[in-house]
Design a protein around this motif. Structure first.
Motif, PDB file in Angstrom:
ATOM      1  N   MET B 192       0.791  -1.189   0.019  1.00 10.62           N
ATOM      2  CA  MET B 192      -0.020   0.024  -0.012  1.00 10.62           C
ATOM      3  C   MET B 192       0.852   1.253   0.001  1.00 10.62           C
ATOM      4  O   MET B 192       0.658   2.278  -0.610  1.00 10.62           O
ATOM      5  N   MET B 193       1.753   1.107   0.793  1.00 16.53           N
ATOM      6  CA  MET B 193       2.828   2.328   0.942  1.00 16.53           C
ATOM      7  C   MET B 193       3.500   2.819  -0.215  1.00 16.53           C
ATOM      8  O   MET B 193       3.323   4.032  -0.701  1.00 16.53           O
ATOM      9  N   VAL B 194       4.065   1.645  -0.938  1.00 15.08           N
ATOM     10  CA  VAL B 194       4.911   1.906  -2.124  1.00 15.08           C
ATOM     11  C   VAL B 194       3.767   2.579  -3.262  1.00 15.08           C
ATOM     12  O   VAL B 194       4.339   3.409  -3.920  1.00 15.08           O
ATOM     13  N   THR B 195       2.850   1.985  -3.393  1.00 16.68           N
ATOM     14  CA  THR B 195       1.818   2.254  -4.673  1.00 16.68           C
ATOM     15  C   THR B 195       1.019   3.529  -4.338  1.00 16.68           C
ATOM     16  O   THR B 195       0.820   4.357  -5.102  1.00 16.68           O
ATOM     17  N   ALA B 196       0.599   3.756  -2.962  1.00 19.52           N
ATOM     18  CA  ALA B 196      -0.309   4.876  -2.924  1.00 19.52           C
ATOM     19  C   ALA B 196       0.702   6.127  -2.970  1.00 19.52           C
ATOM     20  O   ALA B 196       0.258   7.214  -3.040  1.00 19.52           O
ATOM     21  N   MET B 197       1.879   6.028  -2.391  1.00 22.19           N
ATOM     22  CA  MET B 197       2.776   7.289  -2.508  1.00 22.19           C
ATOM     23  C   MET B 197       2.923   7.589  -3.974  1.00 22.19           C
ATOM     24  O   MET B 197       3.539   8.822  -4.530  1.00 22.19           O
ATOM     25  N   SER B 198       3.081   6.511  -4.767  1.00 20.95           N
ATOM     26  CA  SER B 198       3.777   6.754  -6.070  1.00 20.95           C
ATOM     27  C   SER B 198       3.034   7.769  -6.975  1.00 20.95           C
ATOM     28  O   SER B 198       3.810   8.635  -7.556  1.00 20.95           O
ATOM     29  N   VAL B 199       1.818   7.710  -7.387  1.00 20.46           N
ATOM     30  CA  VAL B 199       1.482   8.753  -8.160  1.00 20.46           C
ATOM     31  C   VAL B 199       1.480   9.994  -7.464  1.00 20.46           C
ATOM     32  O   VAL B 199       1.667  11.253  -7.940  1.00 20.46           O
ATOM     33  N   ALA B 200       0.959  10.343  -6.174  1.00 20.05           N
ATOM     34  CA  ALA B 200       1.168  11.258  -5.207  1.00 20.05           C
ATOM     35  C   ALA B 200       2.472  12.122  -5.179  1.00 20.05           C
ATOM     36  O   ALA B 200       2.293  13.415  -5.425  1.00 20.05           O
ATOM     37  N   ARG B 201       3.323  11.308  -5.217  1.00 21.35           N
ATOM     38  CA  ARG B 201       4.781  12.112  -5.249  1.00 21.35           C
ATOM     39  C   ARG B 201       4.826  12.575  -6.554  1.00 21.35           C
ATOM     40  O   ARG B 201       5.496  13.692  -6.757  1.00 21.35           O
ATOM     41  N   GLU B 202       4.484  11.877  -7.448  1.00 22.16           N
ATOM     42  CA  GLU B 202       4.730  12.519  -8.944  1.00 22.16           C
ATOM     43  C   GLU B 202       3.990  13.730  -8.982  1.00 22.16           C
ATOM     44  O   GLU B 202       4.122  14.598  -9.688  1.00 22.16           O
ATOM     45  N   ARG B 203       2.559  13.621  -8.593  1.00 24.35           N
ATOM     46  CA  ARG B 203       2.020  14.834  -8.494  1.00 24.35           C
ATOM     47  C   ARG B 203       2.377  16.042  -7.822  1.00 24.35           C
ATOM     48  O   ARG B 203       2.521  17.284  -8.221  1.00 24.35           O
ATOM     49  N   GLU B 204       3.071  15.832  -6.674  1.00 23.32           N
ATOM     50  CA  GLU B 204       3.667  16.656  -5.615  1.00 23.32           C
ATOM     51  C   GLU B 204       4.850  17.407  -6.644  1.00 23.32           C
ATOM     52  O   GLU B 204       4.977  18.541  -6.520  1.00 23.32           O
ATOM     53  N   GLN B 205       5.794  16.547  -7.147  1.00 26.46           N
ATOM     54  CA  GLN B 205       6.882  17.280  -7.708  1.00 26.46           C
ATOM     55  C   GLN B 205       6.715  17.612  -8.987  1.00 26.46           C
ATOM     56  O   GLN B 205       7.689  17.973  -9.858  1.00 26.46           O
ATOM     57  N   ALA B 219      -2.966   2.890 -19.334  1.00 28.72           N
ATOM     58  CA  ALA B 219      -2.657   1.425 -18.635  1.00 28.72           C
ATOM     59  C   ALA B 219      -1.098   0.986 -18.539  1.00 28.72           C
ATOM     60  O   ALA B 219      -0.726   0.489 -17.432  1.00 28.72           O
ATOM     61  N   GLN B 220      -0.337   1.429 -19.360  1.00 29.13           N
ATOM     62  CA  GLN B 220       0.987   1.233 -19.206  1.00 29.13           C
ATOM     63  C   GLN B 220       1.695   1.835 -18.181  1.00 29.13           C
ATOM     64  O   GLN B 220       2.295   1.299 -17.336  1.00 29.13           O
ATOM     65  N   ILE B 221       1.281   3.129 -17.886  1.00 30.66           N
ATOM     66  CA  ILE B 221       1.528   3.915 -16.703  1.00 30.66           C
ATOM     67  C   ILE B 221       1.310   3.313 -15.553  1.00 30.66           C
ATOM     68  O   ILE B 221       1.929   3.104 -14.565  1.00 30.66           O
ATOM     69  N   LEU B 222      -0.060   2.869 -15.500  1.00 27.82           N
ATOM     70  CA  LEU B 222      -0.327   1.871 -14.216  1.00 27.82           C
ATOM     71  C   LEU B 222       0.307   0.832 -14.016  1.00 27.82           C
ATOM     72  O   LEU B 222       0.677   0.246 -12.821  1.00 27.82           O
ATOM     73  N   ILE B 223       0.536   0.116 -14.894  1.00 24.99           N
ATOM     74  CA  ILE B 223       1.287  -1.210 -14.988  1.00 24.99           C
ATOM     75  C   ILE B 223       2.736  -0.977 -14.064  1.00 24.99           C
ATOM     76  O   ILE B 223       3.155  -1.454 -13.293  1.00 24.99           O
TER      77      ILE B 223
END
Lengths: 588, 371, 375
Positions: B192-205, B219-223
């Motif tokens: 959960m931690m690894v995936t939940a942070m991943s998009v949010a981190r990109e949004r933040e940065q 779908a590629q990005i999601l995979i």
């Protein structure tokens, strides 16, 4: 009081330790005179904020002395803080408090007696023009209004010395003028001393005294004229046939003896090494040259521009195809484009078109809707209504492959800070479907063309702003796109890096790439072939910089002042707008 | 494929270069492993008690000797007055008091065969579970004493007993239960931690927009985003399995194939939930909060520490949507019971269903939360 | 004059903080929604009271004794008996988790009862969940021995137990686990509310740059700290009051101690928790990191190491030593006593003293580490 209000002697300050150690101030000695505006000028990272913080005792120097109003900061910082007004870069407004509540809080904290408040509030509110919005939450104010409120909070108890750290950053030209008017009024009426830091070079001209800070050192102090005076006789305006200014500039800047060549309106502003006009004869029959008045920026460039650096070689801009078929075809077309967020209209029926191979500027204050328009064009936001096409398709609906034809560089550094320069390039190359030999070739080209080879393995997050911006542009160009989108690419970049950047844009445009760029630097707008000015979501004007100036001059009674620069034109356009829905509707 | 590999490589570098992300991936699992491994146990290994022996006869002393001989019981006080009992229990000085009435010896030796002699046990019930466990320990010591007494006194045979045996965990060690459950909980936390942070981190940065304008398909990005969660999840889960077996000595009876099949299905479900949170969150802080809001109920309503069967009916229905619920049964089934595919099939298909739903929802959210 | 100015500054800060709380839904959510949600979740989700235990019965040959025993299981509130024809069937039901355990009464059950040294019947429980298995076997034994007493009494022959333990459980005779879990939950709740609330709000001032502007005003550090402490103290006490109300009404936990002792101890604990939160955010200056640290250093320990769920005395010595550093430990002891036992001063006073020491320590450290400078 005639002596200096602020004195620093051999001030040194560093941060961090070990590998990350950084020297912010490296032996700064200066004096700030009373009863005038002193400008602390320098690019980002030159140590302006550190100096301001030392001056109010928020930081302690590593070495050297600093005293303020005759009080030593290391021992009497409390007394200093009671007597000076300090407005940090991001002033501490509580965004969920209203204008009035923010004033009340700072009045309480500064001990302004209750009975004096009504009068003081009234004076400050009328001075800042915030009287009509006292009940509004500070977070809902526009950037300019926030800065004015911050200033009002600082002035609740009139300080003897006012320290303003980059008060005009992120503020539209109109509010910027108003802020300056307020500051100059304070100096004239209340004999206040002001130290103001800024990265805008044109603001230097408004100061009585200028301190030029570069890489933690003072490299000059004196009235603004003392910076421009040595250039008398070395500044010229070269005019050529219409539509040929860009090649003209390129050729001029390669001429020996030319220190700097810069687009200004239809002309090219040239600074020479000695008091000798550039040689116009090889440039063509219709090219003429006239001497011009040197300004502060000329002086700044002359002092800081390295003498040896060659203009970056952008010729090998490996293009897969020449400019889109039919040079007059529209690369970008926007027709009655609107975007609403709830009841708020961010973009209101905007139409314009960009021809292939053109540098097109989208101009406007913060919150004017230019970033929203930009994001819709890139397919990042769905429009509420209207039609748009980029290279013939709507990127939001187009197949993913269509996106391979555009390059994108956003306002903030938007590459992976944790990845090295090469890793970033490799990732974006792969994302655009490059691979194998072609990818290696392109990375090799990017490292060379953007002078990043020495930093190939450096972590991107540790690069300086200028290099990050080069890397971002290299990534955006790796797949040789036809259209390049640039969203405020130069915000926060120092003037030297900004010039270099525009040099590259010019080279790209000559290579046939279409460039769409947003900016709030009016000066940069001069570099564009054509531009559109936006305010409150609507298009105010469209055309070449000259056309826009003409348009404003021609409008009956529109301009109250002289229309010499685009900034004047911009302000005139904003002021001429009907008052419904003024520009403060939304921050950011 | 080339593009997805590039994405995965980039995700890994970005993840391990970000101090905050490194922290949340490494520290909480370690802490949980240590704390749950050592502190979480319903077993009592120190039952403190006081003795109020009003009889003092040899039989009473023999009974008390049985308590003193037990490693679990720790005699703290011998008391002389009735009111001392309340003082000791109230203050939490002892968990229980054994009181032997004056005619204990008489009851035991004199008129045997009728009413049994009484041992009064007063237990501090503030922690009802501890009280219950302590009560059971006392009963065991008394039963043991009874057997010895009957044998020693030649009283014939003991009353018929019911032999209770615990399968899969013969000594009823709580630790086996908690450590095997930890394999499930930790896998969830990490994925959960690894995936939940991943998009949010990109949004933040601000890198997310840059990613979206590339020709990569959502779908590629999601995979690309899901793979690190899966890989790190499998890696850390394997570590915990190893620690459980080697360090904490929990038996691993069943087959690894079953365990890893379940793990994969579960990770897909967890990664889907993480990506859903991630697509919704605009900042890492929101992602963290969302993860917390998902994790706490998921952990409580999973049967990790207390049985689902004890919950009220409506709450039990809620647990049906919880992937951890199924995975814990799989993990404990494989570890302790040696359960195979046929037995665990009923846990695996709901996991697959949840994975399918959460991943589809994440894909949908991902595409529709671009503004 | 100076005192008056200080007074006004403090009032200004308090008003500001209060307005921010009112306008920022997240603080209200943390102070009120979070405790209620957690209390409901844990109150209903965490229960150690086994009911409706699914026990399988394999009766290989019906007999009078067997049916007596079966009716014992049928009448017990704890069991939900099911019948199986063979051991094999029961065994596979156990493997499928259809039952929690089973009892086999062999064909010669009646004979074995009479015979010496022979075990008449066997019970098998699923031991995976050791605690539940222990409870199950205790209940099974309970039914067995009740049945045995009756059996022996009717036959008035045969041996009986020489010693019988007669247990009285104080404070919670019916052993409702909710009675001990809910007071512990209050502690977890207050830890979370206290530490998270202040950890986030102070770090927020750093992050938004508002503290820089505050620091250059004549405001003193004491005023800044008090300005943060008082509003969130009020908010935290509000959350506590709500939680206590829920405990008493919704979960029917008795309150045997006095109300004012509860209030006083809660105040001490809240001060310690707020102090901890302040300290975290002063050191980290970043909302994200502060939130993470607050969760890891307060929530998890309050949950696992406070004695709320797991017995501290049974932990390894090193872990026991660590529990002494956790404020929640002392408050759990106080609350479980106040709710279930009453005003036991010999227990309350030392624990309250420990809370007071921690509050002073955290607040003192916060005051020392907060500087009127940026570094």
């Amino acid at each position: 009081m005639t002596g200096p209000v602020l004195t620093a002697v051999d001030l040194r300050k560093g941060f961090g330790a070990g590998d990350r150690a950084m020297i912010a101030l490296d032996g700064v000695s200066l004096q700030v005179g009373a009863g005038a505006v002193t400008g602390l000028i320098g690019p980002d990272g030159s140590g302006k904020t550190t100096f301001m913080r030392l001056a109010v005792g928020l930081l302690l120097p590593d070495a050297g002395r600093i005293s303020c109003l005759g009080l030593d900061l290391s021992s009497q910082s409390g007394a200093v803080q009671g007597a000076v007004g300090y407005m940090p870069q991001r002033f501490g407004l509580y965004e969920d408090l209203s204008v009035r509540e923010n004033l009340d809080l700072y009045a309480d904290l500064q001990g302004l007696p209750l009975q004096e408040r009504p009068e003081r509030y009234a004076a400050l509110l009328s001075m800042t023009g915030l009287g009509v919005v006292t009940g509004r939450l500070a977070g809902r104010l526009s950037g300019g209004m926030k800065q004015k409120l911050g200033l009002a909070c600082t002035l609740l108890r009139p300080p003897r010395l006012l320290l303003l750290d980059e008060p005009t950053v992120g503020v539209d030209p109109l509010s910027r003028r108003e802020l300056w008017r307020i500051v100059q009024g304070l100096v004239e009426r209340e004999r206040m001393s002001v130290l103001l830091s800024t990265a805008y070079l044109d603001e230097a001209e408004r100061c009585a005294d200028v301190i030029l800070l570069h890489q933690g050192r003072v490299i000059g102090q004196g009235p603004p004229s003392s910076f421009s005076a040595p250039l008398r006789g070395r500044v010229f305006l070269v005019t050529g046939p219409t539509g040929q200014r860009r090649p003209l500039q390129a050729r001029l800047s390669r001429q020996p003896g030319v220190r700097d060549a810069l687009l200004q309106g239809d002309a090219v502003r040239v600074v020479t090494d000695s008091a000798e006009a550039p040689d116009c004869t090889p440039l063509g029959p219709s090219v003429s040259c006239a001497p011009a008045q040197p300004c502060f920026e000329d002086g700044f460039i002359d002092r800081l521009k390295p003498r040896t650096e060659q203009p970056a070689d952008l010729q090998p801009l490996d293009r897969r195809r020449s400019a889109a078929p039919g040079a007059t075809a529209a690369a970008i077309e926007v027709d009655h484009l609107s975007k609403r967020f709830g009841s708020f209209t961010a973009v209101d029926a905007v139409s314009f078109s960009v021809r292939a191979g053109e540098v097109f500027g989208l101009l406007g204050a913060n919150g004017a809707g230019k970033t929203t328009t930009f994001r819709m064009l890139c397919g990042l936001l769905p429009p509420t209504s209207g039609r748009l096409s980029v290279a013939g398709v709507d990127l939001r609906r187009a197949p993913a492959a269509a996106r391979a034809r555009i390059g994108y560089m956003s306002q903030r550094f938007s590459l992976y800070a944790g990845l090295s320069v090469t890793q970033n390039l490799r990732f974006f190359g792969r994302a655009y479907g490059l691979g194998g030999r072609r990818l290696r070739q392109r990375i090799h080209w990017a490292l060379g063309a953007f002078a990043l080879a020495d930093l190939a393995d450096a972590e991107s997050g540790t690069l300086s702003l200028g290099y990050r911006q080069r890397l971002a542009m290299a990534s955006a160009l790796l797949h040789a796109p036809d259209i390049l989108f640039l969203d405020e690419p130069t915000s926060g970049v120092d003037p030297l890096a900004r010039r270099e950047f525009w040099g590259r844009i010019n080279a790209l445009a000559e290579g046939g790439i279409t460039v769409l760029v947003t900016t709030h630097f009016m000066q940069e707008a001069e570099y564009c072939d054509r531009l559109a000015i936006m305010a409150a979501g609507a298009l105010l004007a469209e055309g070449s910089p000259t056309q826009i100036r003409e348009q404003v001059r021609a409008a009956p009674g529109a301009a109250t002042g002289p229309v010499e620069t685009l900034e004047d034109a911009f302000i005139a356009l904003i002021q001429a707008r009907p008052q419904t829905g003024t520009g403060d509707a939304r921050p950011g | 494929m080339n593009q997805i590999i590039a994405l995965v490589v980039k995700e890994f570098i970005a993840l391990f270069k970000d101090k905050r992300a490194r922290f949340v991936v490494i520290v909480p699992p370690l802490i949980q492993l240590l704390v749950f491994g050592y502190a979480a146990s319903f077993d009592l290994n120190r039952v403190t008690y006081a003795v109020f022996d009003r009889d003092g006869g040899p039989a009473a002393r023999a009974l008390l000797a049985h308590f003193e001989g037990s490693p679990t019981f720790e005699l703290r006080y011998r008391i002389r007055r009735q009111d001392e009992i309340a003082a000791l229990i109230d203050a939490g000085e002892v968990l229980l008091v054994l009181q032997i009435d004056p005619d204990f010896d008489g009851d035991l030796l004199g008129r045997h065969g009728e009413a049994p002699a009484k041992l009064q046990v007063i237990i501090d019930g503030r922690n009802s579970n501890t009280a219950q466990v302590a009560q059971e320990y006392v009963n065991r010591v008394v039963a043991d004493f009874n057997r010895h007494w009957i044998a020693a006194q030649g009283l014939g045979r003991s009353p018929p007993e019911l032999a209770v045996r615990a399968w899969y965990n013969p000594n009823l060690e709580s630790r086996w239960f908690f450590v095997s459950g930890l394999v499930g909980l930790l896998t969830l936390v990490v994925a959960m931690m690894v995936t939940a942070m991943s998009v949010a981190r990109e949004r933040e940065q601000g890198t997310f927009d840059q990613l979206l304008v590339t020709p990569l398909h959502p779908a590629q990005i999601l995979i690309g985003k899901a793979m690190p969660g899966l890989l790190i999840g499998v890696f850390e889960a394997s570590l915990v399995v190893l620690a459980a077996v080697v360090w904490f000595g929990v038996p691993l009876v069943g087959s690894l194939a079953v365990l890893y099949t379940g793990m994969l299905l579960f990770l897909l479900a967890a990664v889907g939930a993480g990506l859903m949170i991630s697509s919704l969150a605009l900042t890492m802080q929101q992602a963290l909060l969302g993860t917390f809001l998902f994790m706490v109920p998921a952990a409580i309503l999973s049967g990790f520490s207390t049985p689902i069967a004890n919950m009220p009916e409506p709450v039990q229905w809620l647990t049906l949507a919880n992937p951890l619920r199924y995975y814990l049964i799989i993990v404990r089934g494989v570890f302790l019971e040696g359960a195979g595919f046929s037995v665990l099939l009923h846990q695996m298909w709901p996991l697959a269903l949840i994975a399918l739903l959460s991943l589809s929802a994440a894909t949908w959210l991902f595409r529709h939360r671009m503004d | 004059m100076r005192a008056q100015a200080s007074h006004r500054r403090l009032l200004g800060l308090l008003r500001k903080e209060w307005l921010q709380v009112l306008r920022d839904p997240s603080s209200i959510a943390i102070a009120f929604v979070l405790p209620v949600g957690l209390l409901l979740l844990f109150g209903y989700g965490v229960s150690l009271d086994a009911r409706n235990l699914r026990i399988g019965l394999v009766i290989e040959q019906p007999s009078a004794e067997a049916s007596d025993l079966v009716s014992g299981f049928r009448q017990s509130v704890y069991f939900e008996p099911r019948f199986f024809d063979s051991r094999q069937a029961a065994r596979s039901a156990l493997a499928q988790h259809a039952i929690d355990g089973f009892i086999v009464l062999p064909a010669d059950f009646a004979r074995r009862l009479q015979a010496a040294d022979e075990v008449p019947a066997q019970a098998i429980v699923n031991g995976v969940d050791a605690n539940s298995a222990r409870l199950l076997s205790a209940y099974v034994q309970g039914v067995w021995s009740t049945w045995l007493q009756r059996e022996l009494a009717t036959r008035s022959s045969g041996p009986s137990e020489p010693v019988a333990a007669e247990t009285r459980i104080w404070f919670n005779p019916e052993l409702r686990s909710r009675n001990y879990l809910v007071p512990g939950l209050l502690v977890v709740n207050m830890t979370l509310v206290g530490a998270l609330l202040t950890a986030l709000v102070m770090a927020r001032e750093w992050e938004r740059g508002t503290l820089e502007a505050l620091l250059v005003t004549p405001v003193t550090l004491r005023e800044i700290l008090l300005g943060k402490l008082l509003p969130y103290f009020a908010l935290g006490m509000g959350g506590m009051a709500l939680s206590v109300l829920m405990a008493l009404t919704l979960f029917q936990v008795p309150l045997r101690g006095s109300f004012w002792v509860l209030v006083a101890c809660s105040m001490l604990f809240l001060l310690a928790a707020l102090g901890m939160g302040l300290l975290i955010s002063i050191v980290t200056r970043n909302q994200f990191v502060a939130g993470m640290i607050a969760l890891v250093t307060t929530f998890l320990p309050a949950f696992l190491l406070s004695g709320f769920l797991f017995d501290i005395n049974s932990m390894p010595v090193v872990v026991q030593a660590i529990t002494h550093l956790i404020a929640a430990r002392y408050f759990v002891a106080i609350l479980q006593t106040l709710f279930l036992a009453g005003d036991v001063w010999s227990l309350i006073l030392p624990n309250a003293a420990a809370l007071a020491i921690m509050a002073i320590l955290f607040l003192g450290l916060s005051r020392r580490l907060l500087r009127k400078r940026l570094e």
